[in-house]
Design a protein around this motif. Sequence first.
Motif, mmCIF file in Angstrom:
data_model
loop_
_atom_site.group_PDB
_atom_site.id
_atom_site.type_symbol
_atom_site.label_atom_id
_atom_site.label_comp_id
_atom_site.label_asym_id
_atom_site.label_seq_id
_atom_site.Cartn_x
_atom_site.Cartn_y
_atom_site.Cartn_z
ATOM 1 N N LYS A 104 12.070 -7.051 52.853
ATOM 2 C CA LYS A 104 13.317 -7.623 52.335
ATOM 3 C C LYS A 104 14.327 -6.528 52.018
ATOM 4 N N GLN A 105 13.839 -5.397 51.516
ATOM 5 C CA GLN A 105 14.725 -4.294 51.135
ATOM 6 C C GLN A 105 15.489 -3.729 52.318
ATOM 7 N N ILE A 106 14.867 -3.729 53.497
ATOM 8 C CA ILE A 106 15.560 -3.192 54.670
ATOM 9 C C ILE A 106 16.331 -4.282 55.420
ATOM 10 N N ASN A 107 16.259 -5.512 54.882
ATOM 11 C CA ASN A 107 17.037 -6.624 55.448
ATOM 12 C C ASN A 107 16.654 -6.925 56.892
ATOM 13 N N LEU A 108 15.353 -6.811 57.196
ATOM 14 C CA LEU A 108 14.890 -6.971 58.569
ATOM 15 C C LEU A 108 15.157 -8.377 59.103
ATOM 16 N N TYR A 109 14.977 -9.383 58.254
ATOM 17 C CA TYR A 109 15.159 -10.769 58.693
ATOM 18 C C TYR A 109 16.378 -11.435 58.054
ATOM 19 N N GLY A 110 17.180 -10.638 57.366
ATOM 20 C CA GLY A 110 18.427 -11.140 56.800
ATOM 21 C C GLY A 110 18.239 -12.338 55.891
ATOM 22 N N ARG A 111 19.118 -13.327 56.057
ATOM 23 C CA ARG A 111 19.071 -14.528 55.210
ATOM 24 C C ARG A 111 17.840 -15.379 55.487
ATOM 25 N N ASN A 112 17.179 -15.129 56.601
ATOM 26 C CA ASN A 112 16.014 -15.929 56.980
ATOM 27 C C ASN A 112 14.703 -15.389 56.416
ATOM 28 N N HIS A 113 14.781 -14.383 55.540
ATOM 29 C CA HIS A 113 13.561 -13.716 55.075
ATOM 30 C C HIS A 113 12.541 -14.693 54.487
#
Length: 315
Positions: free
Chosen positions: A183-192
């Motif tokens: 989550k910190q690297i925003n890999l999946y953005g809003r879909n996390h």
Amino acid sequence: KMIILVVDNKSRDLGALTQLAYLLSKSYYKEVVVANSFEIDDLILIFRERIDLVLFSYLRDANKHQVALARLNNIKIAVYDQEGANGFDGLGLIKTLKKHSHLLKLTNGYFFWGRAQLNYARKILSKKLPRFSTDVGYIRFRINTNYKNININTKKKFVLINSNFALIDPRYSTRQKESQQVKQINLYGRNHNKFIRNMRSTKEEFIKIVEKIIKENQKIFFVLRPHPYEKSDEYKRLNNLYNNTLFSRELNSISWIKRCSLVIHTDCITSIEAKELNKKSLSLSWLIKDKSLCYKIPYKSSIKSNNYNEAKKIL
């Protein structure tokens, strides 16, 4: 002078990096040491005057102190990232590097698997990317990666079942920690959060379907190979229940793919390895209800099945 190659995952990388070490020693007449990450600090402190280059397998918080130690001792640093083509579009690595761009400043070079990753890194990271950065391909495709024999009669045909659920069922960490890091690297953005929930339900269904496939195809031999960083309890349970199975974490995926007749998976990068090796892979793709949350590259590189009966027919 000495070059050090850092091994992150022995089963996945040791064979390939050992071969790379041999090629480097022949090409540059230097002593090349293949070491695990726990040895790097000591090697740098003992041989700091002799070490010319350290080649890391990734650039993250987990090894930032080693990168800093190498730089403090005027040792050149390069990264040949073995983390692969993660994220929905295979470019998730760039999001990771963006978060750790302060570490990129310490490196002399960065080697990517593919041209799309390199181009996207240049676009997003711009001048933060080391000047000597290039795409060099996938090392395990290029050289022999076997460093010991597989403990199976290779004359027997088998189907390889690979899983890829380390994020939600980690072997060395907790679900919460893994989820938070991603989550910190925003890999999946809003879909996390949605992605995590979907992956959990997908694994539950994956285990049920895999057991059904094994149970209803007793004449077929199956090798169960979970992700190296994924818990293996469910796969060991299946191995204990059925005589037509073998559970193994030995070696890397390519060593097994070369010998199998088919790869079964759901959203696993081993399908790309299978395609490169001219082996067919079957994705249990109907298990992923929301196709916007699947890994596009493994999805597109496989035979897709829309239900269990279709998968069984293909098998």
